[in-house]
Design a protein around this motif. Structure first.
Motif: not given
Length: 59
Positions: A16-19, A27-31, A35-37
């Motif tokens: 997630c950090a890489a993306i 990064p928090t949004t991607v994480r 998790v939601l996905s």
């Protein structure tokens, strides 16, 4: 910016950090989205593991 898993700022594997770093997102949004996905049926966990293997570590 290349797609690499960072040494700092990663929580689990750094996918997630890489993306987030690659696309200049939070990064928090991607994480949270990851998790939601995972709550939706599908191959998300397999895709995450594949990315973990394919995305190189930061040198």
């Amino acid at each position: 910016m290349n797609l690499v898993r960072p040494r700092r700022g990663r929580v689990f594997a750094g996918v997630c950090a890489a993306i987030a770093n690659r696309y200049q997102w939070n990064p928090t949004t991607v994480r949270v989205l990851t998790v939601l996905s995972l709550l939706i049926p599908g191959p998300q966990l397999i895709f995450y593991i594949i990315l973990w293997i394919l995305i190189p570590k930061e040198a």
